[in-house]
Design a protein around this motif. Structure first.
Motif, PDB file in Angstrom:
ATOM      1  N   ALA A 130       0.823  -1.208   0.000  1.00  0.00           N
ATOM      2  CA  ALA A 130       0.000   0.000   0.000  1.00  0.00           C
ATOM      3  C   ALA A 130       0.854   1.254   0.000  1.00  0.00           C
ATOM      4  O   ALA A 130       0.563   2.213  -0.722  1.00  0.00           O
ATOM      5  CB  ALA A 130      -0.935  -0.003   1.217  1.00  0.00           C
ATOM      6  N   TYR A 131       1.936   1.265   0.798  1.00  0.00           N
ATOM      7  CA  TYR A 131       2.790   2.448   0.832  1.00  0.00           C
ATOM      8  C   TYR A 131       3.536   2.634  -0.483  1.00  0.00           C
ATOM      9  O   TYR A 131       3.766   3.772  -0.921  1.00  0.00           O
ATOM     10  CB  TYR A 131       3.771   2.376   2.004  1.00  0.00           C
ATOM     11  CG  TYR A 131       3.136   2.712   3.329  1.00  0.00           C
ATOM     12  CD1 TYR A 131       2.388   3.876   3.476  1.00  0.00           C
ATOM     13  CD2 TYR A 131       3.266   1.875   4.430  1.00  0.00           C
ATOM     14  CE1 TYR A 131       1.796   4.202   4.672  1.00  0.00           C
ATOM     15  CE2 TYR A 131       2.674   2.187   5.640  1.00  0.00           C
ATOM     16  CZ  TYR A 131       1.935   3.351   5.761  1.00  0.00           C
ATOM     17  OH  TYR A 131       1.340   3.661   6.960  1.00  0.00           O
ATOM     18  N   LEU A 132       3.927   1.542  -1.142  1.00  0.00           N
ATOM     19  CA  LEU A 132       4.575   1.665  -2.449  1.00  0.00           C
ATOM     20  C   LEU A 132       3.621   2.290  -3.464  1.00  0.00           C
ATOM     21  O   LEU A 132       3.993   3.198  -4.219  1.00  0.00           O
ATOM     22  CB  LEU A 132       5.030   0.290  -2.940  1.00  0.00           C
ATOM     23  CG  LEU A 132       6.136  -0.392  -2.136  1.00  0.00           C
ATOM     24  CD1 LEU A 132       6.446  -1.762  -2.731  1.00  0.00           C
ATOM     25  CD2 LEU A 132       7.397   0.464  -2.116  1.00  0.00           C
ATOM     26  N   LEU A 133       2.367   1.825  -3.475  1.00  0.00           N
ATOM     27  CA  LEU A 133       1.370   2.404  -4.373  1.00  0.00           C
ATOM     28  C   LEU A 133       1.084   3.853  -4.006  1.00  0.00           C
ATOM     29  O   LEU A 133       0.959   4.721  -4.876  1.00  0.00           O
ATOM     30  CB  LEU A 133       0.077   1.583  -4.300  1.00  0.00           C
ATOM     31  CG  LEU A 133       0.117   0.187  -4.935  1.00  0.00           C
ATOM     32  CD1 LEU A 133      -1.122  -0.596  -4.538  1.00  0.00           C
ATOM     33  CD2 LEU A 133       0.202   0.300  -6.448  1.00  0.00           C
ATOM     34  N   TYR A 134       0.980   4.117  -2.711  1.00  0.00           N
ATOM     35  CA  TYR A 134       0.674   5.458  -2.208  1.00  0.00           C
ATOM     36  C   TYR A 134       1.672   6.480  -2.751  1.00  0.00           C
ATOM     37  O   TYR A 134       1.284   7.511  -3.317  1.00  0.00           O
ATOM     38  CB  TYR A 134       0.702   5.429  -0.681  1.00  0.00           C
ATOM     39  CG  TYR A 134       0.443   6.752  -0.002  1.00  0.00           C
ATOM     40  CD1 TYR A 134      -0.840   7.102   0.421  1.00  0.00           C
ATOM     41  CD2 TYR A 134       1.483   7.649   0.245  1.00  0.00           C
ATOM     42  CE1 TYR A 134      -1.071   8.314   1.058  1.00  0.00           C
ATOM     43  CE2 TYR A 134       1.253   8.861   0.874  1.00  0.00           C
ATOM     44  CZ  TYR A 134      -0.028   9.181   1.281  1.00  0.00           C
ATOM     45  OH  TYR A 134      -0.257  10.386   1.899  1.00  0.00           O
TER      46      TYR A 134
ATOM     47  N   GLY B 297      -0.265  13.579  -7.714  1.00  0.00           N
ATOM     48  CA  GLY B 297      -0.392  14.626  -6.719  1.00  0.00           C
ATOM     49  C   GLY B 297      -1.303  14.250  -5.560  1.00  0.00           C
ATOM     50  O   GLY B 297      -2.079  13.286  -5.618  1.00  0.00           O
ATOM     51  N   ALA B 298      -1.207  15.048  -4.497  1.00  0.00           N
ATOM     52  CA  ALA B 298      -1.929  14.746  -3.263  1.00  0.00           C
ATOM     53  C   ALA B 298      -3.440  14.851  -3.431  1.00  0.00           C
ATOM     54  O   ALA B 298      -4.197  14.076  -2.842  1.00  0.00           O
ATOM     55  CB  ALA B 298      -1.460  15.690  -2.152  1.00  0.00           C
ATOM     56  N   ALA B 299      -3.894  15.818  -4.236  1.00  0.00           N
ATOM     57  CA  ALA B 299      -5.340  16.014  -4.380  1.00  0.00           C
ATOM     58  C   ALA B 299      -6.003  14.790  -5.003  1.00  0.00           C
ATOM     59  O   ALA B 299      -7.047  14.327  -4.544  1.00  0.00           O
ATOM     60  CB  ALA B 299      -5.609  17.254  -5.231  1.00  0.00           C
ATOM     61  N   ASN B 300      -5.391  14.241  -6.047  1.00  0.00           N
ATOM     62  CA  ASN B 300      -5.940  13.036  -6.672  1.00  0.00           C
ATOM     63  C   ASN B 300      -5.807  11.828  -5.756  1.00  0.00           C
ATOM     64  O   ASN B 300      -6.674  10.949  -5.747  1.00  0.00           O
ATOM     65  CB  ASN B 300      -5.234  12.762  -8.004  1.00  0.00           C
ATOM     66  CG  ASN B 300      -5.628  13.755  -9.075  1.00  0.00           C
ATOM     67  OD1 ASN B 300      -6.801  14.005  -9.290  1.00  0.00           O
ATOM     68  ND2 ASN B 300      -4.648  14.337  -9.734  1.00  0.00           N
ATOM     69  N   LEU B 301      -4.734  11.783  -4.989  1.00  0.00           N
ATOM     70  CA  LEU B 301      -4.524  10.667  -4.074  1.00  0.00           C
ATOM     71  C   LEU B 301      -5.626  10.601  -3.021  1.00  0.00           C
ATOM     72  O   LEU B 301      -6.018   9.523  -2.565  1.00  0.00           O
ATOM     73  CB  LEU B 301      -3.150  10.797  -3.406  1.00  0.00           C
ATOM     74  CG  LEU B 301      -2.727   9.683  -2.455  1.00  0.00           C
ATOM     75  CD1 LEU B 301      -2.721   8.333  -3.164  1.00  0.00           C
ATOM     76  CD2 LEU B 301      -1.348   9.977  -1.892  1.00  0.00           C
ATOM     77  N   MET B 302      -6.166  11.761  -2.640  1.00  0.00           N
ATOM     78  CA  MET B 302      -7.226  11.798  -1.636  1.00  0.00           C
ATOM     79  C   MET B 302      -8.479  11.033  -2.077  1.00  0.00           C
ATOM     80  O   MET B 302      -9.282  10.615  -1.247  1.00  0.00           O
ATOM     81  CB  MET B 302      -7.613  13.253  -1.328  1.00  0.00           C
ATOM     82  CG  MET B 302      -6.620  14.001  -0.448  1.00  0.00           C
ATOM     83  SD  MET B 302      -7.145  15.712  -0.196  1.00  0.00           S
ATOM     84  CE  MET B 302      -8.663  15.483   0.736  1.00  0.00           C
TER      85      MET B 302
ATOM     86  N   ALA C 124       3.846   6.097  -5.199  1.00  0.00           N
ATOM     87  CA  ALA C 124       3.886   6.116  -6.657  1.00  0.00           C
ATOM     88  C   ALA C 124       2.778   7.000  -7.215  1.00  0.00           C
ATOM     89  O   ALA C 124       2.999   7.784  -8.142  1.00  0.00           O
ATOM     90  CB  ALA C 124       3.759   4.690  -7.201  1.00  0.00           C
ATOM     91  N   ILE C 125       1.585   6.886  -6.645  1.00  0.00           N
ATOM     92  CA  ILE C 125       0.470   7.732  -7.084  1.00  0.00           C
ATOM     93  C   ILE C 125       0.739   9.190  -6.729  1.00  0.00           C
ATOM     94  O   ILE C 125       0.473  10.103  -7.517  1.00  0.00           O
ATOM     95  CB  ILE C 125      -0.855   7.270  -6.445  1.00  0.00           C
ATOM     96  CG1 ILE C 125      -1.190   5.853  -6.905  1.00  0.00           C
ATOM     97  CG2 ILE C 125      -2.003   8.209  -6.812  1.00  0.00           C
ATOM     98  CD1 ILE C 125      -2.317   5.217  -6.122  1.00  0.00           C
ATOM     99  N   LEU C 126       1.288   9.412  -5.546  1.00  0.00           N
ATOM    100  CA  LEU C 126       1.593  10.771  -5.106  1.00  0.00           C
ATOM    101  C   LEU C 126       2.535  11.456  -6.087  1.00  0.00           C
ATOM    102  O   LEU C 126       2.349  12.624  -6.445  1.00  0.00           O
ATOM    103  CB  LEU C 126       2.213  10.743  -3.713  1.00  0.00           C
ATOM    104  CG  LEU C 126       2.507  12.097  -3.051  1.00  0.00           C
ATOM    105  CD1 LEU C 126       1.219  12.869  -2.800  1.00  0.00           C
ATOM    106  CD2 LEU C 126       3.263  11.891  -1.736  1.00  0.00           C
ATOM    107  N   ALA C 127       3.556  10.715  -6.561  1.00  0.00           N
ATOM    108  CA  ALA C 127       4.523  11.284  -7.499  1.00  0.00           C
ATOM    109  C   ALA C 127       3.901  11.559  -8.860  1.00  0.00           C
ATOM    110  O   ALA C 127       4.242  12.538  -9.523  1.00  0.00           O
ATOM    111  CB  ALA C 127       5.713  10.342  -7.645  1.00  0.00           C
ATOM    112  N   ARG C 128       2.968  10.707  -9.291  1.00  0.00           N
ATOM    113  CA  ARG C 128       2.406  10.822 -10.635  1.00  0.00           C
ATOM    114  C   ARG C 128       1.195  11.746 -10.702  1.00  0.00           C
ATOM    115  O   ARG C 128       0.987  12.450 -11.682  1.00  0.00           O
ATOM    116  CB  ARG C 128       2.002   9.439 -11.159  1.00  0.00           C
ATOM    117  CG  ARG C 128       3.172   8.558 -11.518  1.00  0.00           C
ATOM    118  CD  ARG C 128       2.733   7.108 -11.682  1.00  0.00           C
ATOM    119  NE  ARG C 128       3.802   6.246 -12.193  1.00  0.00           N
ATOM    120  CZ  ARG C 128       4.802   5.802 -11.457  1.00  0.00           C
ATOM    121  NH1 ARG C 128       4.878   6.137 -10.181  1.00  0.00           N
ATOM    122  NH2 ARG C 128       5.735   5.026 -11.974  1.00  0.00           N
TER     123      ARG C 128
END
Length: 297
Positions: free
Chosen positions: A221-225, A233-238, A227-231
């Protein structure tokens, strides 16, 4: 990737529900972080990420491990001894709104705006609808369990602020490893004092659930977290906050014979609306679309 993250985080509620048949809540928390630690540690070494030597940084990891792992995991797992995994995941969905409010109060660069206040109010309304008015007069174990899950969500909110204040200069994967290390250090003495020596004579299904919650719902989960954050951003990750409950509810219905009442589903809808208001982008797009349509006419 976002759907995968929602699936493995939603799966944590399912894995915990199975593990609770034989393992107490705080011991599940220890298993979750203890077995995830070597996996994340190996990834940090393979990627050549430098390990900080500052005691100040490791002190910050200890606090982060408490706020983001030890406290919320234990509260949520205890809550699941009294309520279904799907309901726990819905109540956990208030994390984003708690986070917006706490950040607005504590952080100068994230002011408490009107949409955050309205979003938080809708989140509270959704929770109130789920729990019902009797929560004010009848503090039964189910109500206390729901409050425990909300306490876990609030702890996550403080963790996000702590991480931004104290750990923003560290590599994200190192933060994940350091946080899990900190929570392992915290949980080891707590479990041995209150739960005793963890049992090893567990059924295969429970061991599988413990491995799942550690390897999938934590390390992966943290690896995906990140990776998504880098690609994206935080707003989409929410957005993962809204996607977790459907996975948790689906797993509970399919494998645990859980059934959620209409109040829970309506409450989730209100919480989702509160998230949409807090995030703001959905309404901004609707406004822009309506303006564009008006201009075309």
């Amino acid at each position: 990737m976002l759907l995968s993250l929602a699936a493995v985080w939603g799966g944590s509620f399912f894995f915990a529900e199975v593990a609770l048949r034989e393992v107490p809540p705080m011991t599940i928390t220890l298993h979750r972080v203890f077995w995830a630690l070597p996996i994340l540690g190996l990834i940090v070494v393979l990627k050549g990420i430098p390990i900080p030597r500052s005691m100040k940084t490791w002190g910050a990891y200890l606090v982060m491990g408490g706020l983001n792992n030890a406290i919320p995991f234990s509260l949520i797992f205890w809550g699941q001894t009294q309520i279904d995994s799907g309901l726990a995941s819905i109540l956990n969905g208030t994390t984003a709104m708690f986070g917006a409010v706490v950040a607005g109060i504590v952080l100068v660069d994230e002011p408490l705006t009107l949409k955050k206040i309205v979003g938080a109010a809708l989140g509270v309304a959704g929770v109130t609808f789920i729990m019902g008015p009797e929560v004010l007069t009848d503090f039964n174990p189910s109500n206390l369990a729901q409050l425990a899950v909300l306490g876990g969500a609030l702890s996550y909110a403080f963790a996000s602020v702590w991480g931004k204040l104290k750990l923003a200069d560290q590599p994200p994967l190192m933060n994940a490893f350091g946080m899990v290390a900190g929570s392992t250090v915290l949980m080891l003495p707590i479990v041995f004092i209150f739960d005793g020596t963890p049992r090893l004579d567990l059924s295969a299904g429970v061991w599988g659930s413990l491995f799942g919650v550690a390897a999938l719902s934590t390390a992966l989960a943290y690896l995906l977290y990140f990776a998504i954050l880098a690609r994206a951003g935080a707003a989409n990750l929410m957005l993962v906050t809204l996607l977790i409950p459907p996975f948790a509810i689906g797993l509970g219905v399919l494998f645990l014979d859980e059934q959620l009442g209409a109040n829970a589903l309506i409450g989730f809808t209100v919480i989702a609306l509160g998230f949409a208001v807090t995030d703001g982008r959905l309404f901004e797009r609707l406004i822009l679309k309506s303006k564009a349509d008006a201009d075309m006419q």
